[in-house]
Write a protein that holds these residues in place. Structure first.
Motif, PDB file in Angstrom:
ATOM      1  N   ASP A  81       1.390  -1.148  -0.083  1.00  0.00           N
ATOM      2  CA  ASP A  81      -0.393  -0.196   0.134  1.00  0.00           C
ATOM      3  C   ASP A  81       1.115   1.148  -0.077  1.00  0.00           C
ATOM      4  O   ASP A  81       0.449   1.968  -0.341  1.00  0.00           O
ATOM      5  CB  ASP A  81      -0.633   0.109   1.291  1.00  0.00           C
ATOM      6  N   ALA A  82       2.133   1.595   0.634  1.00  0.00           N
ATOM      7  CA  ALA A  82       2.509   2.640   0.671  1.00  0.00           C
ATOM      8  C   ALA A  82       3.471   2.567  -0.382  1.00  0.00           C
ATOM      9  O   ALA A  82       3.087   4.077  -0.887  1.00  0.00           O
ATOM     10  CB  ALA A  82       3.760   2.213   1.833  1.00  0.00           C
ATOM     11  N   LYS A  83       4.086   2.003  -1.184  1.00  0.00           N
ATOM     12  CA  LYS A  83       4.522   1.639  -2.809  1.00  0.00           C
ATOM     13  C   LYS A  83       3.563   2.417  -3.387  1.00  0.00           C
ATOM     14  O   LYS A  83       3.880   3.238  -4.069  1.00  0.00           O
ATOM     15  CB  LYS A  83       4.901   0.191  -3.186  1.00  0.00           C
ATOM     16  N   THR A  84       1.940   1.939  -3.726  1.00  0.00           N
ATOM     17  CA  THR A  84       1.617   2.746  -4.294  1.00  0.00           C
ATOM     18  C   THR A  84       0.928   3.425  -3.862  1.00  0.00           C
ATOM     19  O   THR A  84       0.636   4.464  -5.236  1.00  0.00           O
ATOM     20  CB  THR A  84      -0.398   1.427  -4.180  1.00  0.00           C
ATOM     21  N   ASN A  85       0.977   4.053  -2.959  1.00  0.00           N
ATOM     22  CA  ASN A  85       0.847   5.514  -2.469  1.00  0.00           C
ATOM     23  C   ASN A  85       1.193   6.347  -2.019  1.00  0.00           C
ATOM     24  O   ASN A  85       1.194   7.552  -1.026  1.00  0.00           O
ATOM     25  CB  ASN A  85      -0.421   5.257  -1.973  1.00  0.00           C
ATOM     26  N   LEU A  86       2.695   6.035  -2.027  1.00  0.00           N
ATOM     27  CA  LEU A  86       3.997   6.276  -1.863  1.00  0.00           C
ATOM     28  C   LEU A  86       3.946   8.411  -1.896  1.00  0.00           C
ATOM     29  O   LEU A  86       3.900   9.436  -0.800  1.00  0.00           O
ATOM     30  CB  LEU A  86       5.180   5.430  -1.821  1.00  0.00           C
ATOM     31  N   SER A  87       3.959   8.915  -3.088  1.00  0.00           N
ATOM     32  CA  SER A  87       3.738  10.517  -2.977  1.00  0.00           C
ATOM     33  C   SER A  87       2.707  10.312  -2.472  1.00  0.00           C
ATOM     34  O   SER A  87       2.967  11.659  -2.238  1.00  0.00           O
ATOM     35  CB  SER A  87       3.724  10.430  -4.868  1.00  0.00           C
ATOM     36  N   ARG A  88       1.086  10.466  -2.598  1.00  0.00           N
ATOM     37  CA  ARG A  88       0.289  11.077  -2.063  1.00  0.00           C
ATOM     38  C   ARG A  88       0.463  10.624  -0.183  1.00  0.00           C
ATOM     39  O   ARG A  88       0.248  11.884   0.367  1.00  0.00           O
ATOM     40  CB  ARG A  88      -1.046  10.563  -1.861  1.00  0.00           C
ATOM     41  N   LEU A  89       0.997   9.882   0.514  1.00  0.00           N
ATOM     42  CA  LEU A  89       1.255   9.804   1.506  1.00  0.00           C
ATOM     43  C   LEU A  89       2.132  10.538   2.010  1.00  0.00           C
ATOM     44  O   LEU A  89       2.198  11.027   3.481  1.00  0.00           O
ATOM     45  CB  LEU A  89       1.528   8.473   2.156  1.00  0.00           C
ATOM     46  N   ILE A  90       3.389  11.138   0.945  1.00  0.00           N
ATOM     47  CA  ILE A  90       4.654  11.875   1.447  1.00  0.00           C
ATOM     48  C   ILE A  90       3.933  13.653   1.103  1.00  0.00           C
ATOM     49  O   ILE A  90       4.310  14.246   2.908  1.00  0.00           O
ATOM     50  CB  ILE A  90       5.889  12.118   0.396  1.00  0.00           C
ATOM     51  N   GLU A  91       3.224  14.212   0.410  1.00  0.00           N
ATOM     52  CA  GLU A  91       2.434  15.085   0.133  1.00  0.00           C
ATOM     53  C   GLU A  91       1.476  15.649   1.543  1.00  0.00           C
ATOM     54  O   GLU A  91       1.476  16.144   1.853  1.00  0.00           O
ATOM     55  CB  GLU A  91       1.522  14.936  -1.249  1.00  0.00           C
ATOM     56  N   GLU A  92       1.018  14.438   1.442  1.00  0.00           N
ATOM     57  CA  GLU A  92      -0.152  14.876   2.742  1.00  0.00           C
ATOM     58  C   GLU A  92       0.858  14.542   4.349  1.00  0.00           C
ATOM     59  O   GLU A  92       0.227  16.035   4.972  1.00  0.00           O
ATOM     60  CB  GLU A  92      -0.628  13.829   3.209  1.00  0.00           C
ATOM     61  N   THR A  93       1.337  13.793   4.677  1.00  0.00           N
ATOM     62  CA  THR A  93       2.921  13.826   5.278  1.00  0.00           C
ATOM     63  C   THR A  93       3.635  15.602   5.463  1.00  0.00           C
ATOM     64  O   THR A  93       3.896  16.553   6.972  1.00  0.00           O
ATOM     65  CB  THR A  93       4.014  13.428   5.932  1.00  0.00           C
ATOM     66  N   VAL A  94       3.899  16.167   4.651  1.00  0.00           N
ATOM     67  CA  VAL A  94       4.498  17.578   4.035  1.00  0.00           C
ATOM     68  C   VAL A  94       4.139  18.261   4.577  1.00  0.00           C
ATOM     69  O   VAL A  94       3.986  19.702   4.860  1.00  0.00           O
ATOM     70  CB  VAL A  94       5.285  17.157   2.367  1.00  0.00           C
ATOM     71  N   ASN A  95       2.393  18.087   4.011  1.00  0.00           N
ATOM     72  CA  ASN A  95       1.710  18.847   4.032  1.00  0.00           C
ATOM     73  C   ASN A  95       0.874  19.551   5.690  1.00  0.00           C
ATOM     74  O   ASN A  95      -0.160  20.249   5.679  1.00  0.00           O
ATOM     75  CB  ASN A  95       0.347  19.288   3.082  1.00  0.00           C
ATOM     76  N   GLY A  96       1.042  18.732   6.433  1.00  0.00           N
ATOM     77  CA  GLY A  96       1.225  19.571   7.500  1.00  0.00           C
ATOM     78  C   GLY A  96       0.687  17.974   8.402  1.00  0.00           C
ATOM     79  O   GLY A  96      -0.163  18.081   9.531  1.00  0.00           O
TER      80      GLY A  96
END
Length: 83
Positions: free
Chosen positions: A8-23
């Motif tokens: 799941d992390a590999k599939t959604n990594l870009s989205r997960l990182i973006e959410e984490t970076v944006n607070g």
């Protein structure tokens, strides 16, 4: 804190990182249910640094008789004698 398996992390990594970076909050990536890594924003303080043993070496002088300093006075206190 949300936990994602590796797939799941590999599939959604870009989205997960973006959410984490944006607070968003950090997230954990696990394998077979066992946490492997925690992903956090790089500019977030993660906690206190570990204590460093010996960090004041050379700045403090310990007397040679440190372990016997005041021995007579302490013994007198135990024996009820005034010093």
């Amino acid at each position: 804190m949300q936990v994602y398996n590796i797939h799941d992390a590999k599939t959604n990594l870009s989205r997960l990182i973006e959410e984490t970076v944006n607070g968003g909050e950090p997230f954990v990536i696990a394998k077979a249910g066992k946490p492997l890594v925690k992903v956090v924003r790089i500019d977030v303080e993660v906690g206190k640094s570990p204590r460093r043993i010996g960090f004041m070496k050379g700045q403090i002088k310990v007397p040679a008789d440190f372990d016997t300093m005041g021995a007579d006075e302490i013994a007198g206190m135990f024996e009820g004698k005034a010093t």
